[in-house]
Design a protein around this motif. Structure first.
Motif, PDB file in Angstrom:
ATOM      1  N   TRP A 121       6.325  14.901   0.538  1.00  0.00           N
ATOM      2  CA  TRP A 121       5.482  14.557   1.672  1.00  0.00           C
ATOM      3  C   TRP A 121       5.460  13.043   1.850  1.00  0.00           C
ATOM      4  CZ3 TRP A 121       3.762  15.828  -3.107  1.00  0.00           C
ATOM      5  CH2 TRP A 121       2.847  14.996  -3.737  1.00  0.00           C
ATOM      6  N   ARG A 122       5.184  12.634   3.077  1.00  0.00           N
ATOM      7  CA  ARG A 122       5.116  11.206   3.368  1.00  0.00           C
ATOM      8  C   ARG A 122       3.661  10.758   3.340  1.00  0.00           C
ATOM      9  NH1 ARG A 122       8.952   8.060   5.151  1.00  0.00           N
ATOM     10  NH2 ARG A 122      10.188   9.767   6.035  1.00  0.00           N
ATOM     11  N   ARG A 123       3.423   9.695   2.625  1.00  0.00           N
ATOM     12  CA  ARG A 123       2.078   9.144   2.537  1.00  0.00           C
ATOM     13  C   ARG A 123       1.624   8.627   3.910  1.00  0.00           C
ATOM     14  NH1 ARG A 123      -0.678   7.530  -1.294  1.00  0.00           N
ATOM     15  NH2 ARG A 123      -0.994   5.444  -0.435  1.00  0.00           N
ATOM     16  N   PRO A 124       0.309   8.569   4.137  1.00  0.00           N
ATOM     17  CA  PRO A 124      -0.176   8.130   5.448  1.00  0.00           C
ATOM     18  C   PRO A 124       0.224   6.691   5.761  1.00  0.00           C
ATOM     19  CG  PRO A 124      -1.933   9.175   4.176  1.00  0.00           C
ATOM     20  CD  PRO A 124      -0.786   8.978   3.241  1.00  0.00           C
ATOM     21  N   PHE A 125       0.436   6.423   7.045  1.00  0.00           N
ATOM     22  CA  PHE A 125       0.549   5.044   7.510  1.00  0.00           C
ATOM     23  C   PHE A 125      -0.351   4.899   8.731  1.00  0.00           C
ATOM     24  CE2 PHE A 125       4.087   7.400   9.394  1.00  0.00           C
ATOM     25  CZ  PHE A 125       4.020   7.075  10.741  1.00  0.00           C
TER      26      PHE A 125
ATOM     27  N   GLU B 243       0.814  -1.217   0.000  1.00  0.00           N
ATOM     28  CA  GLU B 243       0.000   0.000   0.000  1.00  0.00           C
ATOM     29  C   GLU B 243       0.848   1.269   0.000  1.00  0.00           C
ATOM     30  OE1 GLU B 243      -2.525  -0.333   3.401  1.00  0.00           O
ATOM     31  OE2 GLU B 243      -3.507  -2.164   2.691  1.00  0.00           O
ATOM     32  N   GLU B 244       2.179   1.096  -0.021  1.00  0.00           N
ATOM     33  CA  GLU B 244       3.111   2.228  -0.002  1.00  0.00           C
ATOM     34  C   GLU B 244       2.853   3.141   1.192  1.00  0.00           C
ATOM     35  OE1 GLU B 244       2.905   4.087  -3.887  1.00  0.00           O
ATOM     36  OE2 GLU B 244       4.370   2.674  -4.677  1.00  0.00           O
ATOM     37  N   GLN B 245       2.541   2.535   2.330  1.00  0.00           N
ATOM     38  CA  GLN B 245       2.333   3.324   3.541  1.00  0.00           C
ATOM     39  C   GLN B 245       3.659   3.939   3.987  1.00  0.00           C
ATOM     40  OE1 GLN B 245       0.184   1.680   6.850  1.00  0.00           O
ATOM     41  NE2 GLN B 245      -1.097   0.381   5.551  1.00  0.00           N
ATOM     42  N   GLY B 246       3.628   5.225   4.272  1.00  0.00           N
ATOM     43  CA  GLY B 246       4.825   5.906   4.740  1.00  0.00           C
ATOM     44  C   GLY B 246       5.860   6.167   3.669  1.00  0.00           C
ATOM     45  N   TYR B 247       5.539   5.882   2.411  1.00  0.00           N
ATOM     46  CA  TYR B 247       6.477   6.163   1.328  1.00  0.00           C
ATOM     47  C   TYR B 247       6.463   7.666   1.032  1.00  0.00           C
ATOM     48  CZ  TYR B 247       7.215   1.230   0.061  1.00  0.00           C
ATOM     49  OH  TYR B 247       7.578  -0.088   0.060  1.00  0.00           O
ATOM     50  N   LEU B 248       7.565   8.161   0.495  1.00  0.00           N
ATOM     51  CA  LEU B 248       7.661   9.576   0.157  1.00  0.00           C
ATOM     52  C   LEU B 248       7.152   9.828  -1.257  1.00  0.00           C
ATOM     53  CD1 LEU B 248      11.145  10.589   1.628  1.00  0.00           C
ATOM     54  CD2 LEU B 248       8.885  10.979   2.608  1.00  0.00           C
ATOM     55  N   SER B 249       6.490  10.947  -1.434  1.00  0.00           N
ATOM     56  CA  SER B 249       6.042  11.398  -2.753  1.00  0.00           C
ATOM     57  C   SER B 249       6.779  12.684  -3.102  1.00  0.00           C
ATOM     58  CB  SER B 249       4.532  11.641  -2.756  1.00  0.00           C
ATOM     59  OG  SER B 249       3.828  10.441  -2.499  1.00  0.00           O
TER      60      SER B 249
END
Length: 571
Positions: A283-287, A175-181
């Motif tokens: 930004w960091r995606r939600p986790f 789910e790419e949780q906490g991945y950077l965009s």
């Protein structure tokens, strides 16, 4: 007397000189697009000597793509992205979103604007669809190149032997949780004077704003980092005009006079070094972190509880479950970024936030306990604390599994030495709030289904009750008065919540009940109910709005003095 000289047959034509100067500045990729045929406007016999030597003397970026294919562009892009990543730690400690929020590089619409003008000047026969088709084709080429550039940039920042993310659950990676965009807007150092009609279409799309509460005095979560970046640039006087906006603009309406102006400006720009400024949003995606909580006090609410008293807003209770958990989670997540706030939104609306979500709620004066270990009713042995999820948006760091254990110890006021020395019917030593040691990452579906799961829960309650008339001497006689269970209730919206909930009748069930006499007027009642049952109203009847009630069954005035939630059992 000296005879007048004949006019110089090699005198220069200013327009052709400009065109030739620009043409010889084209890069190897842009030149073939404009030079597939002989230019009808160009006659080498009329060129000035300076411009005939231009190919050997001009050293400047391409006037069309401004050096998009050059190594300098890629190096500057990487340096800008690396600088924006600094608050989030080393690139090799992070992973970057490649599916949900792909790295994006927004190129300026000026590139198509320049190309269209140069192409029309090169061959006036090209117009309408023929010209637009070639512009669209070049635009797609630029967009493809932009995607490759920013993707290569991001991948180049991450070391090939990086193991970041390998110790997280698989669904976190899926789910790419906490991945950077990463979102980059490239703005040329020198911009053209654009006709006003170019901005009539293709504006920035409106994005839905998510707000946490309606109360404007509280901090709310909302905004979008991409729009926030554009708004910050706008405040600096920088106009964002992208390739997509150029696609939606009618470039064919540009007059020949405007084309000539473009050529003059392009020549002036090509005579000195030019390039791009890169504006970057990271930004960091939600986790999501899920656990269970308990609370032993009756002056602790689930979330901050405010009331308006005589026109003044004041807080009730000493603290809240949210205030005990969220700051600790934020701290062990490296803090929450404040760089992506949208300046066009109210001051209390921020993008980065740790949001607390619980499966249902108990009143502030209701304790949330674990079942008694020696309870005679064994039906609630599988019950636990109240489920909750922390949704962490734009954290500076993705916490490790070790960090999660530290969060538990910090909230519970325990250590690895005394982790088993907990307060009775509680997860830790903090009587305000304690959380379970299985606090861990959770899939996004667990957050989305948190409220839906509430309807499938069985809740256990302990009530200290008072009866106006003397009670039977034996528990068995008291049990006979209460009748048999399960018992169906019809509950009209309680008076105490009628100001915020619609007035309707809800059907609920009391699944089991056990009564224990304390003295002539006091007794304890242990019940299990459907989720959503108003237990206080089931005891006192709420002026007849709950039918039947304990008051009606005992045929006397009955009230509830204390209420505890003694565990929640999920299906």
């Amino acid at each position: 007397m000296i005879a007048p000289t004949e006019p110089d047959q090699q005198s220069s034509n200013p327009e052709r000189d400009v065109w030739t100067h620009v043409r010889h500045s084209l890069c190897d990729e842009c030149r073939p697009r404009l030079s597939t045929n002989k230019c009808p406007r160009e006659d080498p016999s009329t060129l000035s000597p300076a411009n005939r030597l231009a190919p050997a003397t001009i050293q400047s970026p391409c006037p069309v793509c401004l050096g998009l294919s050059s190594p300098e562009f890629a190096n500057q892009l990487e340096a800008s992205v690396r600088q924006a990543l600094k608050p989030y730690g080393s690139p090799c400690e992070n992973r970057f979103s490649q599916e949900t929020d792909q790295p994006t590089l927004i190129l300026p619409g000026d590139l198509l604007y320049r190309y269209g003008a140069l192409q029309r000047w090169w061959n006036p026969v090209l117009s309408g669809n023929n010209n637009n088709d070639s512009i669209l084709a070049l635009g797609q080429t630029f967009k493809t190149r932009a995607r490759a550039l920013v993707s290569n940039c991001v991948q180049g920042l991450v070391q090939s032997n990086s193991t970041s993310g390998s110790h997280y659950p698989q669904y976190v990676q899926d789910e790419e949780q906490g991945y950077l965009s990463v979102y980059v807007i490239a703005v040329p150092h020198s911009t053209l004077h654009r006709p006003t009609h170019l901005f009539s279409g293709g504006g920035t799309s409106k994005r839905r704003r998510h707000h946490r509460h309606l109360d404007v005095s509280e901090t709310q979560q909302g905004g979008d980092p991409r729009k926030s970046l554009e708004e910050r640039m706008k405040k600096q006087g920088i106009t964002v005009w992208s390739l997509n906006q150029a696609f939606n603009s009618n470039l064919d309406l540009i007059s020949e006079e405007a084309d000539r102006s473009i050529l003059e400006q392009t020549k002036a720009m090509s005579e000195h070094a030019s390039g791009f400024d890169f504006h970057v949003a990271v930004w960091r995606r939600p986790f999501y972190l899920r656990g269970l909580y308990t609370k032993l006090r009756r002056d602790v609410s689930q979330t901050p509880f405010f009331v308006v008293d005589e026109g003044k807003r004041r807080k009730l209770g000493v603290t809240s479950v949210e205030e005990q958990i969220v700051p600790v989670v934020s701290r062990y997540s490296g803090g929450i970024s404040c760089h992506n706030k949208d300046p066009s939104l109210p001051e209390n609306v921020v993008f980065g936030m740790c949001k607390f979500h619980a499966s249902g709620r108990e009143d502030m004066d209701v304790r949330m306990l674990l079942p008694e270990a020696n309870a005679s009713d064994t039906s609630n042995r599988l019950a636990s604390g109240r489920p909750f999820v922390c949704e962490v948006i734009d954290a500076l760091r993705l916490p490790s599994v070790t960090d999660l254990l530290r969060i538990v110890d910090n909230v519970n006021k325990t250590t690895s030495v005394n982790e088993n020395m907990t307060l009775p019917r509680c997860y830790g030593r903090n009587d305000m709030t304690s959380i379970s040691r299985d606090f861990s990452f959770a899939p996004a579906s667990s957050f989305k289904n948190l409220q839906a799961e509430t309807e499938d829960k069985v809740k256990f309650y302990g009530c200290l009750c008072w009866s106006a008339t003397p009670l039977p001497k034996e528990d068995e006689d008291l049990k006979k008065l209460l009748g048999t269970f399960p018992l169906q209730l019809k509950q009209r919206t309680p008076i105490r919540v009628l100001h915020r909930r619609s007035n309707m009748i809800r059907v609920r069930h009391v699944l089991s009940a056990q009564a224990h006499r304390i003295d002539d007027h006091y007794f304890r009642l242990h019940i299990s109910t459907d989720a959503g049952t108003y237990v206080k109203e089931f005891v006192h009847g709420d002026l007849g709005r709950t039918v039947p009630s304990v008051s009606a069954l005992l045929k006397c005035k009955t009230d509830i003095l204390e209420l505890d939630c003694e565990g929640i059992q999920t299906s």
